[in-house]
Structure formats: C-alpha cells, structure tokens
Design a protein around this motif. Structure first.
Motif, PDB file in Angstrom:
ATOM      1  N   LEU A  95       0.815  -1.218   0.000  1.00  0.00           N
ATOM      2  CA  LEU A  95       0.000   0.000   0.000  1.00  0.00           C
ATOM      3  C   LEU A  95       0.844   1.262   0.000  1.00  0.00           C
ATOM      4  CD1 LEU A  95      -2.882   1.124   0.069  1.00  0.00           C
ATOM      5  CD2 LEU A  95      -2.699   1.156   2.573  1.00  0.00           C
TER       6      LEU A  95
ATOM      7  N   THR B 164      -3.732   6.284  -5.755  1.00  0.00           N
ATOM      8  CA  THR B 164      -3.869   4.832  -5.889  1.00  0.00           C
ATOM      9  C   THR B 164      -4.192   4.193  -4.544  1.00  0.00           C
ATOM     10  OG1 THR B 164      -2.306   4.875  -7.727  1.00  0.00           O
ATOM     11  CG2 THR B 164      -2.737   2.739  -6.705  1.00  0.00           C
TER      12      THR B 164
ATOM     13  N   LEU C  19      -7.434   1.775  -3.785  1.00  0.00           N
ATOM     14  CA  LEU C  19      -7.357   0.453  -3.166  1.00  0.00           C
ATOM     15  C   LEU C  19      -8.225   0.368  -1.918  1.00  0.00           C
ATOM     16  CD1 LEU C  19      -3.536  -0.254  -3.585  1.00  0.00           C
ATOM     17  CD2 LEU C  19      -5.413  -1.530  -4.658  1.00  0.00           C
TER      18      LEU C  19
ATOM     19  N   SER D 117     -11.752  -2.047  -1.743  1.00  0.00           N
ATOM     20  CA  SER D 117     -11.632  -3.173  -0.814  1.00  0.00           C
ATOM     21  C   SER D 117     -12.992  -3.688  -0.351  1.00  0.00           C
ATOM     22  CB  SER D 117     -10.781  -2.775   0.392  1.00  0.00           C
ATOM     23  OG  SER D 117     -11.453  -1.824   1.200  1.00  0.00           O
TER      24      SER D 117
ATOM     25  N   VAL E 227      -3.456  -7.251  -6.742  1.00  0.00           N
ATOM     26  CA  VAL E 227      -4.659  -7.020  -7.538  1.00  0.00           C
ATOM     27  C   VAL E 227      -4.609  -8.021  -8.688  1.00  0.00           C
ATOM     28  CG1 VAL E 227      -5.965  -5.415  -8.959  1.00  0.00           C
ATOM     29  CG2 VAL E 227      -4.753  -4.585  -6.925  1.00  0.00           C
TER      30      VAL E 227
ATOM     31  N   LEU F 298      -9.082  -8.284  -5.294  1.00  0.00           N
ATOM     32  CA  LEU F 298      -7.949  -8.156  -4.393  1.00  0.00           C
ATOM     33  C   LEU F 298      -7.662  -9.497  -3.732  1.00  0.00           C
ATOM     34  CD1 LEU F 298      -8.886  -4.816  -2.566  1.00  0.00           C
ATOM     35  CD2 LEU F 298      -7.364  -5.094  -4.526  1.00  0.00           C
TER      36      LEU F 298
END
Length: 885
Positions: free
Chosen positions: A278, A285, A289, A293, A326, A336
C-alpha cells in the motif's frame, strides 16, 4: 597474483563505484535461507530449465517466495558460478548498475580481463564496455549464471536495453535470471516465441495444501487437512502469509483455532502488506485500493463509481502488472487478494470512519443498473439498506431464489439479518418468503396479509405487478404447506392474470411459473385429483432444464412417480423417481436440497419388492429435504410407507404408531385418509382385532382403485370373502390400475376361490399373479398372502430368465423344486448372505460383522431354511435367482 577481491585497479573497477562510494557487499550476497525454509522440488526442477534458456523470469508479488527459491537453487549450483546482484531501492543509473554487475561477476569468481574497463560516470556507460563484456562471456566454455534480484527496482529503460544487448550477444556463455514483481522492459515476446524463456509466475509460486502442511510441520504445527486447506484458501497459498501465520500460531495455546479465527488486520501480515504494497503507491492509488476493498470482484466501471474517478482502468491494469495483490480475472474483472482486502477494509474504517456503508450503497445502485442482481443484493445488505435490497429482489421477480437454484441458501442467509423495523410490501414479502423457506406457515401468512394491505393501497397493477405476482406465488406455497387446494387454485388464477405484465422478469426467472405449477400440482395431488395434478406436474417436468429449476423439476417428477406408485405401477414409478434424483444430482445440488418424495417412492417400491433394508435407508434419506417442500403429501407418504415397512417386518404396533403420530385423524386428503385406515386395519388384523379392522373400512373411498383392492384384502382376512369379491367386482381394477394393484386383486380372488374349494380357479389366478409380479419383481404380495398360497406356488413352472440377468423366480427350478421365499430374511441374515456371496469363510464373516462364529452359523441355518437349500453355493445361487443380491 591477486584475485578479484584484491583487484583495486581503476580499470577493473576498484573498490568504489563511479560515484566514488564503496561497493555494498550485501548486494552481492546470496540471501540465507531460514531453518524453516521448505524446498519445493516442483519449483526447483522448473528452475533447472534456466540452464538451458538465455533468460529466466521469476515474477510474483511481494512475499511470494521468489528470492528464497532462487537463492536455494543458486546455492546448489556448485558446478557453475552464480553472480548475485540485488538492485538498489533508490534506483541505479546505468554506470552504477554495470559497475555493480561487473563487481558481482568478479565476486562470484568469474575471471574478467582488465580490458573490459569500468564505467566512469554514474549516469551512463560506453557501448565499448558492453561489447567487450558480451564478447568475453560468449567465449566461456561453461555459462555463468547472473541473478538480478528485485529487478523491478531497475526503472531506467536504457539499462534494460543494454542488458538485452549483452544477453543476446553473450550467447551460451550467459544465463540471466530476473527476480521481479513486475514484467521487465526486455522484449519477452521474442524469447517466448523462440522458446528461450523460462517463466515462474505467482500462480506457480503459491503453496499447495500439501506443501503448506509440510511448511507448518517445519514450524512445529500439525493441523488437520481441512484446517490446512482453509488456511491456503484464505492466503491463496501466499508464502509470506503462510509463514507469518505459522509463526503467530506457534505462540498460541490453540494454533488451529488461531489460524481459523485470526484477524488479518491485527497481525504482522498487515504490517507487511501495508509497508510493502500500500505505502509504495501514490496517494490517489492508495485511495482507490481502500475504496475497492469493499468489493468482491470489480471492473473499471464499478471502481470508478465507488472512487469518483474516471481512470480506474489504467490504474487497475498497472497494479495487476506490478503484482500489487490485484488479480486480473479476465474479461475486465479484478479482485484483491483476500488478506489484502481484509487489511484494507480495516484501514478504511480507521482512515474514513463511516464511509463503508456509503460505498456499499453506491456499488449496489451501480450493480442493479448493470443487471448484476446477486451482487447488488449483497452490497445492499452490507449497507443495511433493506428497503433497496428487498425492493430490488421483488422488482426483479427473484423471490423464487429463496426456494430453488444454487443461490437459495445465500439469499435466505442474506435476508436473515433484516430486522422487523422496515415496512412496505417488498420487505413484508421477503419476510414471508423467509418464513415459508423454514416451513413456518402461520408466520408467513401474517406477513402476507400486511403485504396485500400495502399493495391494495397502490392504484394500478402494472407498476406493482412483480410484487403482486410474488405475493400470489407465496400464497400458493402457503396453501400447499397447509394442504389447502382451493386457496392454491385462487393464487394460481391471480398469478396467471399477471404473466403479461412482467415478460422480461419471467424470461430471467423461469423458476417462477415452475414453482407455481408445482405448488398447484401438489395441492391437487393432496386432494386426490390425480389427473389434474398430473397435468400441472407434467408441465413442470417438461420445462427447460437448468440449475434454477432443477429442484422444482425434481419435485414434479417425484410426485408424478408417486401418482404412478399409488396407481400400482412400481416399475414406472421407480424409473421416474430415479429421473427425479438425477435432476438435482447433475446440477451438483446436495441431497438436503432435494424434494424427498422421490426417495419415499423408491422406498415404497422396495417394500413391495420385499427389500426392507433398502426401504429403511431410503426413508431415512428422505428426511433430508428442502424445508419448503415438506408438505402434507411428503409427510403422509413417509408415514404410510414407514407403517407398511413395520407391517412387513411383523411389527403392527409400530405401524399403528407411525400413522397415528404423523397423519391427523381429520386429514382432508381422501386417499391419505383411506390409505391410513387400511394400514390401521391391517395392523389391527395382525393383532387379532378383526372387528376393529372391519370398522375402519368405512373410511376407505371406493373411487380409489388401489384403496378398494386393499380394503378387499382386509375384508378377506377378516373372514368376509364374499364381501371382498363383491368389492372387487364393483371397482374392477383390471385395466384401471397397475400390477401392484392387480396382483393383489388376483390373490384376493384366488384365496376366495381356495376357501370356496375351487382349486383350479385359485391355481389359475395365482399363475396370473405370478406372471404379472415377475415383470415388476413384486414379492411382498405373496409374502402377505399367508400359508394357503404355498401349494399353488410349488405347482407353478418357472419362466425362462430374460437375457443378461436372471429373472426373479417365484416357482421352483426344474432340477429341484424349492418353494419361493415367503418368510422374509432379516437384515442380519442378508448381511451374512452378502458376505457368503463374496466367498468369505464363517470366521471371516464373524470378524467382519463383529459377532461370534456360533452366531454366524445360526444365521446361516436360518438362511438355508428360508431359501430351501442345504449348502452355501446353493444359497448364493438361490439368492441371485430371487434378486436378493
């Protein structure tokens, strides 16, 4: 002479890079393997191909085990020099990169001439150095293996071009192994096309359950296979995740429970993924994410919807290429890694408190507009927006998903969390469906009354047609479960008036008309209107097969089989019941999702064929049926078949209890009422209470042929032969019913003739009964007949067996005239007989059955007596003739 390590000449590279900084020895070191490292031979064998191809790429996510795999492999390549270089996190310029690579070669013991030179500038390297290096490597007798670890950190395109130049011109003298999280900029397509590329990717790096079990064992953990499989599923076989889980579980007093219930966001796995995946992404980005999620699978359109951006497609493609947990599923869909998603959701709650329900609501709305109802319902429920979720289900006319199809359990579980606070017809209908799915008729009717009241307040029909049709379907099911055929007919008429208003929904949900007709057919069957029931059920059975209608088709076929069985056609009933069972089996539905009636029908056929063990097993299995299909028909048929099985086993008291406990005295079904009275009468007769038995016959309907024949049999057993014959003359079963009925009718007339002294007529009737019984393998009617039939059976000559298998034989053989089996073999005697057919000795049979040898001998004597034989091989042959094996 000085070795490579002592060579300090500027030309050879010295002890400093072009920037003047000393070389970092750690970048040349092959990483050490921990004591718990698991060598996986399937991967090392694959990696051995690196010696036969110029280029090898080991490509996987962070923590996938890439580096340790290649390090272990490299440490075992004693015959060849292996130069190891770990790329710099800061990113090397071309001059620094090649200076380090030359140093790595010399550190590995590869003699390089001083004429190759060394880069003088950090940001560039001269082409002459690359030409000389390639030429010197190409002249080697044995190749040198160069491993570039963390190659994804090499971002300068010119380095990739220079590396490809040296690789191409070094020929067989160089074998390059790239360990990377992303695909390098080298022209991989050329190497693939030429068969000169060895690839190991993330899917191959994932641990199998067997490998995971061995890894856990190295950590001192021994878990059941199911627990290991669950852990592999949750981690997707991710190496770092498995190792971190194993380390943490080793500190727990109950490792198995820890691995089953651990929260990924509260573990060292979270620290690893947040730091390695992360936080390596730029802020936009990271936000993408976090927001995606909450999604299971998603495409760029859905990702744009929940993030409010319009460039998700490029971002997701990049993340997938970079192995940033991903995964691209194909067709533009992504997901994910489950542990990463779990950690991201926890991080989202911390950084954006209260944002999760809104994201689910946005996703639900987008998915509903896109026609993805199942996913829309899931997100609507996750958002706690039950008005939206129930409305989507009802408006789509998907209420049937509570009762049939592969999503029935999921749908019921999804709405189980819906509270009682919400109002409106959609939520009331969903609550009613949930109650009916659990066979709670009274609770469902209360919700249906409220739903009807709410729908009545809306003017017009078209705008609420799906809700009204859903209501009619649920009312038909409630009528079926309550045994109320008139209410089911009313609901069916209401539904038929709404078909034209919802053509698109009906096209998507063929289970709706199938369910409605199945409910209607079952209530007609309960009412004894067999032909009308057959018409409705046949329409369901003939509908297009599919997973969503499999259960309904099974139920319809099973009830058609029941009608055949009630009409006395056991062979036809058996074939249709087996067809019903195959319907759900071919779509992979579990036995507990089945209709149950098919097994009851097969059990009833087994009783008629004198196969009590098989009948008992089928009755037990029939208890595992869908709750919404456990209607009065199923309950009554199970009770009646169970009672007949008890009668066949000589236990009339248990037979009486079976019908008294399961079938109400005021039952509205005429044929169930008649069959119950007949079973009770037979039980009272067996107990010597002939007057009580005769008194029950008043409840037997004359219009049901099978019931009338059974009543005649009871009359005859009660000493009323003339009344029995008059009853048979009145109903005339021949031509109106199948062999299970007509064989019994013939035996009633035969016994009446025998009692009247007309032996010729009795012999003729018994012969006719035997001929019909052989075709259907019916034995029970002869076992029920009693001792009077023995002389007539002995006098009957056998028929020739059909080709392919011996025919059931109720008469003697030509060589030796043993009588047929009239006295039933017990369950334990059948067990002994089956082992006898396997040529097991008496001692082996005793050991296999956990009984004494004397007990086995006692059973054998009984078997010989009942089969009218004297030896083991004769018993087996006789049993095969009678289809007992």
């Amino acid at each position: 002479m000085t070795g490579p390590e002592e060579d300090e000449s500027p030309v050879a590279g010295g002890r400093a890079d072009p920037r003047g900084d000393p070389f970092l020895r750690t970048r040349f070191a092959v990483p050490a393997r921990p004591a718990t490292y698991l060598r996986r031979e399937r991967l090392t064998r694959h990696l051995d191909q690196a010696l036969t191809t110029p280029l090898t790429m080991v490509n996987g996510a962070a923590g996938a085990g890439k580096t340790l795999l290649v390090a272990d492999w490299a440490a075992r390549r004693g015959r060849l020099p292996v130069a190891w270089l770990t790329a710099d996190a800061a990113g090397d310029g071309p001059g620094v990169f090649w200076a380090y690579l030359l140093r790595a070669l010399r550190t590995a013991g590869v003699p390089l001439s001083a004429g190759i030179g060394a880069p003088a500038e950090a940001s560039r390297v001269g082409p002459a150095l690359l030409v000389r290096l390639a030429a010197e490597l190409s002249g080697r007798e044995r190749p040198v293996v160069v491993v570039l670890d963390e190659f994804d950190r090499v971002t300068a395109p010119e380095i990739a071009e220079q590396l490809e130049f040296v690789l191409r011109h070094a020929g067989p003298g160089l074998r390059l192994v790239l360990v990377t999280r992303t695909e390098p900029l080298l022209p991989l397509h050329r190497y693939r096309a030429a068969g000169e590329l060895t690839e190991i990717r993330g899917a191959e790096l994932a641990f199998t359950p067997h490998e995971a079990a061995r890894l856990l064992d190295l950590h001192g953990l021994r878990l059941p296979p199911a627990a290991v499989r669950a852990l592999v599923e949750r981690t997707r076989g991710w190496a770092a995740g498995l190792r971190l889980c194993a380390l943490a579980a080793g500190q727990s007093p109950d490792p198995e429970l820890y691995l089953k219930e651990f929260e990924a966001d509260r573990s060292t796995i979270a620290d690893f993924l947040l730091a390695e995946v992360l936080k390596r992404q730029e802020a936009g980005t990271q936000e993408l994410l976090l927001r995606v999620s909450v999604l299971d699978r998603f495409g760029p359109g859905l990702a744009n919807a929940v993030t409010g951006r319009d460039d998700a497609e490029a971002a997701l493609a990049r993340l997938s290429r970079e192995n940033a947990f991903v995964e691209h599923l194909g067709h533009g869909l992504y997901r994910l890694h489950p542990l990463f998603a779990e950690i991201l959701r926890a991080h989202l709650r911390m950084r954006r408190p209260g944002a999760e329900p809104g994201l689910h609501r946005t996703a639900a709305a987008w998915l509903r507009r896109s026609g993805a109802l199942a996913e829309a319902l899931t997100h609507g429920a996750a958002a706690g927006d039950w008005e939206f979720t129930a409305g989507a289900l009802i408006d789509d006319l998907a209420i049937g998903q509570f009762f049939t199809g592969p999503r029935s359990d999921t749908t019921a579980g999804l709405f189980a969390a819906m509270g009682r606070d919400g109002t409106g017809p959609a939520q009331e209908l969903v609550r009613a469906a949930g109650r009916l799915a659990r066979c709670d008729v009274d609770g469902a009717l209360a919700h249906l009354r409220r739903a009807r009241h709410d729908l009545a307040e809306h003017d017009g029909t078209a705008d609420r047609a799906a809700a009204r049709l859903s209501c009619a379907l649920l009312e038909a099911l409630a009528a079926r479960l309550a045994g109320a055929p008139d209410r089911a007919e009313d609901a069916a008429r209401t539904a038929e008036g709404l078909w034209d208003a919802v053509p698109e929904q009906l096209e998507r949900h063929p289970e709706i008309p199938a369910l409605l007709l199945d409910h209607l057919g079952s209530t007609r069957l309960w009412a004894g209107r067999f032909e009308e029931a057959r018409a409705a059920l046949s329409t369901v059975a003939e509908c297009a097969p599919g997973a969503v209608t499999a259960l309904v088709r099974e139920d319809a076929l099973a009830r058609l089989a029941l009608i055949d069985q009630l009409d006395g056609w056991p062979g036809r009933a058996e074939r249709r019941a087996r067809e019903a069972l195959a319907e759900t089996e071919r779509f992979g539905l579990s036995p507990s999702a089945g209709a149950g009636v098919d097994r009851v029908v097969l059990a009833a056929v087994a009783v008629d064929r004198d196969e009590p063990g098989r009948a008992r097993a089928l009755l037990d299995a029939s208890a595992e049926s869908h709750p919404a299909l456990r209607d009065p028909v199923l309950a009554a048929c199970r009770a009646l078949t169970t009672a007949r099985l008890h009668l066949a086993r000589g236990d009339p008291g248990a037979a009486l209890r079976a019908v008294e406990e399961e079938v109400r005295a005021d039952v509205a079904s005429p044929w169930v009422q008649g069959e119950t009275a007949l079973v009770a009468a037979a039980a009272h007769l067996a107990g010597g209470r002939a007057r009580t038995a005769a008194g029950l016959l008043a409840r037997v309907p004359d219009d049901q042929v099978a019931c009338a024949v059974e009543a005649a049999r009871v009359q005859l057993a009660a000493g009323r032969a003339a009344a029995a014959v008059r009853l048979l003359d009145r109903v005339r079963p021949e031509g109106r019913a199948g062999p299970a009925v007509t064989v019994r009718a013939a035996l009633v007339r035969a016994r009446a003739a025998d009692e009247a002294g007309d032996g010729a007529a009795a012999r003729r009737l018994v012969g006719r009964a035997l001929a019909e019984a052989r075709r259907e393998r019916l034995r029970r009617p002869f076992a029920e007949a009693g001792p009077w039939i023995r002389p007539y059976l002995r006098s009957e000559a056998p028929h020739r067996p059909a080709a392919g298998r011996p025919a059931p034989c109720f008469g003697p053989s030509r060589r030796e005239p043993p009588p047929p089996v009239v006295e039933e073999l017990s369950g334990r005697e059948r067990d002994v007989l089956r082992r006898l057919a396997l040529t097991m000795s008496t001692e082996e049979i005793a050991a296999d059955l956990y009984v004494s040898v004397n007990t086995v001998k006692t059973h054998l004597k009984s078997v010989y007596r009942k089969l009218s034989v004297n030896r083991r091989n004769e018993a087996v042959r006789r049993a095969r003739e009678l289809d007992l094996l």
